[in-house]
Design an enzyme around this catalytic site. Structure first.
Site, PDB file in Angstrom:
ATOM      1  CG  ASN A 264     153.748  51.687  72.075  1.00 53.54           C
ATOM      2  OD1 ASN A 264     154.523  50.742  71.883  1.00 53.54           O
ATOM      3  ND2 ASN A 264     152.433  51.541  72.119  1.00 53.54           N
TER       4      ASN A 264
ATOM      5  CB  ALA B 227     144.668  46.265  71.441  1.00 53.45           C
ATOM      6  CB  VAL B 228     148.427  42.174  70.224  1.00 47.29           C
ATOM      7  CG1 VAL B 228     148.765  40.693  70.288  1.00 47.29           C
ATOM      8  CG2 VAL B 228     148.416  42.663  68.779  1.00 47.29           C
TER       9      VAL B 228
ATOM     10  CE1 TYR C 215     150.766  51.315  64.177  1.00 48.92           C
ATOM     11  CE2 TYR C 215     151.603  52.798  65.841  1.00 48.92           C
ATOM     12  CZ  TYR C 215     150.661  51.876  65.425  1.00 48.92           C
ATOM     13  OH  TYR C 215     149.629  51.523  66.240  1.00 48.92           O
TER      14      TYR C 215
ATOM     15  CD  GLU D  32     145.574  61.023  67.280  1.00 42.62           C
ATOM     16  OE1 GLU D  32     144.961  60.278  68.061  1.00 42.62           O
ATOM     17  OE2 GLU D  32     145.093  62.068  66.815  1.00 42.62           O
TER      18      GLU D  32
END
Length: 159
Positions: free
Chosen positions: A119, A81-82, A126, A114
């Site tokens: 998204n 998370a950012v 990824y 996952e």
């Protein structure tokens, strides 16, 4: 030996500290419908199987984090998370690259994760690091509107 990776915009990536649990929970809550608590992060930070890296500035203001668990010769990306003001500035890329580099010093040969199939930013990140879809979990993520999102299960060989 101190672990340290250079990041974008004057940030660097380093191992998280137990005292980071509250800020990690706050960043996680900004990125996910169901955020994890400070206590959950405190537990992860004390688990020997888990590695948490943070991207931070020289004053140690945390911009984002990545949490990885080792299980035998596999690694699982539990969360990344950012903080909103840092999104789109390659912080996630720096965190993932540092985590993959760090895994080179372990027995991990494959990494799984996952991700919500919608998204697109995460999928680009990824895929750019060699992750490919290996499965789907329908209805895996609850959404604020009561619907459920499909999770893509992705994996990458670590070399």
């Amino acid at each position: 030996m101190r672990k340290l990776w250079l990041g974008p915009h004057g940030l660097h990536v380093e191992p998280a500290q137990v005292g980071d649990a509250e800020v990690l929970a706050a960043i996680h809550a900004q990125g996910f419908f169901r955020g994890w608590s400070r206590e959950e992060f405190a537990d992860f930070l004390q688990e020997t199987e888990c590695t948490t890296l943070v991207a931070c500035d020289p004053r140690r203001q945390v911009a984002g984090f990545i949490l990885v668990r080792l299980i035998g010769d596999e690694a699982e990306l539990l969360s990344i998370a950012v903080e909103p003001k840092w999104r789109g500035k390659r912080v996630g890329q720096a965190l993932l690259r540092a985590a993959l580099d760090d895994l080179l010093f372990t027995n991990a040969r494959r990494m799984f994760l996952e991700v919500d199939e919608r998204n697109s930013a995460a999928l680009r990140l990824y895929r750019s690091h060699g992750f490919v879809e290996v499965g789907r979990r329908k209805g895996y993520y609850p959404r604020p509107d009561g619907s459920a999102a499909t999770a893509l299960v992705m994996a990458a060989d670590l070399g």
